[in-house]
Design an enzyme around this catalytic site. Structure first.
Site, PDB file in Angstrom:
ATOM      1  CG  HIS A 367      -0.885  -0.925   2.201  1.00  0.00           C
ATOM      2  ND1 HIS A 367      -0.770  -2.274   2.007  1.00  0.00           N
ATOM      3  CD2 HIS A 367      -0.835  -0.729   3.523  1.00  0.00           C
ATOM      4  CE1 HIS A 367      -0.647  -2.863   3.179  1.00  0.00           C
ATOM      5  NE2 HIS A 367      -0.674  -1.953   4.105  1.00  0.00           N
ATOM      6  CB  CYS A 682      -8.252  -2.157 -13.717  1.00  0.00           C
ATOM      7  SG  CYS A 682      -8.761  -3.518 -12.660  1.00  0.00           S
TER       8      CYS A 682
END
Ligand code: PEP
Ligand code: MG
Length: 755
Positions: A367, A682
């Site tokens: 992240h 994506c």
């Protein structure tokens, strides 16, 4: 039984005297081995140091034949000395010659010595040599003696590092930290950054190793550990952990380690041998580092980071050094250097002053990397040894395109990178010029370019990039950077903001994709420990097994989209039955809106990610039930090849541009065309011009990527003749090669496609 003469403290004092004498490093070593042998009542004391060829070379000995010095060499792993180096742990053998690892070296004359005790010489957790004592009798060395030898080895490490014996320069400050240094890391976020290094957690240098008053040092150590425990408890009680930049999970691990009696005990033992409190912390940390680095279990290796942080905190406690306020002293061109960090910690820095980020560890899809990409901060990870090499304030260049780092770069490198940065800026200008132009190929095929997003800070990128919509909104990021579970209101606010910014453009919200490497700090981790988290309980599996969380989220989405268009997508769906259950949950929430007379979205589309290969073999059943499909190439790739996306050993072993992947994607594209179901990709694959070209060539007409990639990919599309590419690619799917990258690159070159 022979013991030590005068104990380790006397020995340390003698060593300090030797170190103060103006002598050559070799002479010092020669004296040191004599001192150690006498103090430990050993007939032999030898020092082996790692030479340039990564062999353990006998550098000094008392007791073995002097002619063996610089002649006897052992590979790491060879013989008992090599074994100590390989495992970075002491060996204590009353009968060394009967040990299966014993390697007899006739030139040393060691055959007459029965017992052996050896310890690694460690510096910054790395083995730089081995220190050995031997006796003729079958001697049992005590635990205290092993401890004492380890302490001596620590002092020895300083002697060899201060001299040029293991490749470092003799004088302080360490000259190696003044030379240019190049590191080939891994690109985590594109961009070029020239700036100055700022350590995320400043290191504490331990300069004084040998104690004047051991009782005092023991007291200092105990008090510091006590204060450290208190400060961690305080942090855990702090309400706003996200602001403090700490994660509850990490702090809880710290608390556990800080309260570990074994840890304190080992440090006290080390201090009892005559080290200062600071040196005792470092000695135990060196041991821990060396041991954990060799652990096979990645979970244990990861704990090393926690231990390092904790030891550093303890050192700061002992020396009174406090962390400077993160943003206050930040230069305008800051490049943050850290072993690793969470996204919240990155968000704590003043974004306007941040140019780059370098992580010694980390993963490209972790992240913090995703947030860095969203901010446009050039980021390089897996930068081995950066923390060892960098000094705060050093000039540094981060090449987020190639993964290269230049520390203290030469003027030539600076000029060449300044030119590269200017070139990039010019390119950015060109991208801006085509911002409002459509992405249409030379032969008239329209390709929809969408952006990926996940945080409020990403939203302006939609407009700036000229993308046609948000192809993937990763809702889990809001959950990951928060210190507690976001409330329904928080979720609604964010989703509304996304829809406001998107306006008439589509925005696809993906429901929570947590688990795997995306852990929530406030989730109960103990029950989540898994052997293979990527294949474990994550994403829609959690959503279906614990529907409250998913229901809550769907409710927030429906509320935020009242009167507007809403698109919802589920992650990690492996079979049609899972999709059906998730979809039923959405339908139930809509029925609830009806029941309470609440406004519904004006239109609703529900689709799924295709990132688990099994789903590709149910397309005839699936496609009539969904409004769209989006391929997640990041996960799909790791499942297709059985190669962990976060494991550097295998992450690049297989190529996305391989016949296998391209054939697989072509199959999906053909099926979606047959069923007239809109298809997007994506994953990170869409953001690279050459990969994006291949995607268009195999039939995709919509791709979603990081905002910075829109310009380069649009440039590619506008210079491509897709008819020619399709014909060319026909010849690639059946090739028996691991990659067709070079073929595609040649096509681009021959046909003037901007990749
Ligand atoms: C993917 O897997 O390709 C994807 C887009 O999802 P994430 O990277 O968030 O797992
Ligand atoms: Mg995924």
């Amino acid at each position: 039984m022979p013991g030590s003469v005068g104990g380790p403290r006397i020995l340390l004092r003698r060593l300090r005297e030797v170190m103060a004498e103006p002598e050559s490093a070799q002479k010092r070593l020669d004296k040191i081995v004599v001192l150690i042998a006498a103090n430990m009542v050993a007939e032999v004391c030898s020092v082996y140091l790692m030479n340039g060829a990564r062999e353990l070379e006998l550098f000094a000995t008392e007791g073995l034949k002097p002619s063996a010095v610089h002649a006897t060499r052992l590979r790491v792993g060879e013989g008992l000395v090599g074994d100590i180096a390989a495992h970075a742990r002491p060996l204590n053998l009353a009968d060394a010659q009967s040990h299966p690892g014993f390697a007899y070296r006739p030139e040393t004359g060691e055959e007459i010595y029965k017992s052996l005790m050896g310890v690694p010489v460690l510096r910054s957790g790395k083995v730089v040599g081995v220190l050995v004592v031997q006796n003729r009798t079958r001697r049992h060395y005590t635990e205290e003696e092993v401890e004492a030898l380890q302490t001596v080895a620590m002092v020895l490490a300083e002697v060899v590092a201060a001299a040029d014996l293991i490749g470092t320069e003799p004088d302080e400050p360490d000259l190696t930290r003044q030379r240019p240094f190049h590191i080939a890391g891994t690109s985590f976020a594109e961009g070029i950054a020239l700036g100055h290094a700022v350590l995320h957690e400043p290191r504490v240098h331990v300069t004084k190793l040998i104690a004047e008053d051991t009782e005092l040092e023991l007291k200092r150590l105990e008090q510091a550990v006590y204060a450290l425990r208190g400060s961690i408890d305080d942090m855990l009680e702090t309400e706003d952990l996200s602001h403090a930049g700490e994660h509850r999970e990490v702090l809880q691990a710290y608390r556990m380690f800080a309260n570990d009696r074994g840890w304190l005990q080992r440090m006290l033992e080390a201090a009892k041998t005559g080290l200062t409190a600071e040196a005792a912390v470092e000695r135990v940390q060196n041991d821990t580092r060396a041991r954990l680095q060799r652990a096979a279990d990645p979970y244990i290796r990861d704990r090393l980071h926690d231990f390092d942080d904790l030891a550093n905190r303890l050192l700061r406690q002992l020396t009174g050094v406090t962390l400077a306020s993160l943003s206050a002293n930040l230069p305008n061109d800051a490049i943050i250097i850290a072993r690793n960090m969470g996204p919240a910690e990155l968000l704590d820095y003043d974004k306007d002053r941040l140019r780059g980020l370098v992580l010694e560890e980390g993963a490209p899809n972790a992240h913090v990397s995703i947030v860095a990409r969203a901010f446009g901060i050039a980021t390089v990870g897996r930068a081995e040894d950066i923390l060892e090499q960098v000094e705060p304030g050093d000039a540094i260049i981060v090449d987020g395109d190639t993964g290269e780092i230049y520390l203290r770069p030469s003027q030539e490198v600076i000029s060449s990178y300044s030119e590269k940065a200017r070139f990039r800026a010019r390119k950015q200008e060109q991208y801006k010029e085509i911002r409002d132009e459509p992405a249409v190929t030379l032969d008239g095929a329209k390709v929809d370019l969408y952006v990926n997003a996940g945080l409020q800070v990403d939203l302006p990128h939609l407009e700036e990039s000229g993308a046609e919509g948000i192809g993937l909104f990763r809702t889990e990021l809001q959950f990951m950077i928060a210190s507690t579970l976001p409330s329904l209101r928080d979720q609604i606010d964010l989703y509304r903001a996304v829809l406001d910014v998107a306006g008439d453009r589509p925005a696809v919200f993906r429901t929570l994709d947590i688990g795997g490497d995306k852990m929530l700090p406030y989730m109960n981790l103990a029950s989540m420990k898994e052997e293979n988290p990527a294949l474990g309980w994550r994403a829609i599996r959690i959503g279906l097994d614990r529907p409250a969380l998913l229901r809550h989220q769907v409710r927030a989405l429906l509320t935020a989209a009242a009167g507007r268009s809403l698109r919802i997508m589920f992650p990690m769906v492996a079979e049609v039955a899972e999709y059906k259950r998730a979809r039923a949950l959405v339908d139930k929430e809509i029925a609830r809106l009806d029941k309470f007379g609440k406004e519904k979205p004006a239109s609703l589309e529900v689709g799924t990610m295709l990132e688990v290969p099994s789903l590709a073999w149910q397309l005839d059943t699936l496609l009539p039930m969904v409004d769209f499909v989006s391929i997640g190439s990041n996960d799909l790739m790791q499942f297709l090849f059985a190669s962990d996306r976060g494991n550097p050993r295998v992450a690049t072993r297989y190529d996305l541009l391989s016949p296998a992947v391209l054939s697989f994607l072509r199959h999906i594209a053909a099926k979606c065309r047959e069923h007239a179901t809109p298809l997007t990709l994506c994953g990170e694959m869409s953001g690279k011009p050459l990969e994006a070209m291949a995607l268009v060539g195999l039939g995709l007409r919509r791709i979603s990527m990081s905002p910075a990639a829109i310009g380069p990919v649009k440039m590619m599309v506008r210079s491509l003749d897709v008819g020619k590419l399709e014909a060319f690619m026909e010849g690639l799917y059946g090739l028996p090669e691991r990659s067709v990258r070079s073929h595609l690159a040649s096509f681009a070159e021959d046909h003037g496609v901007a990749v």
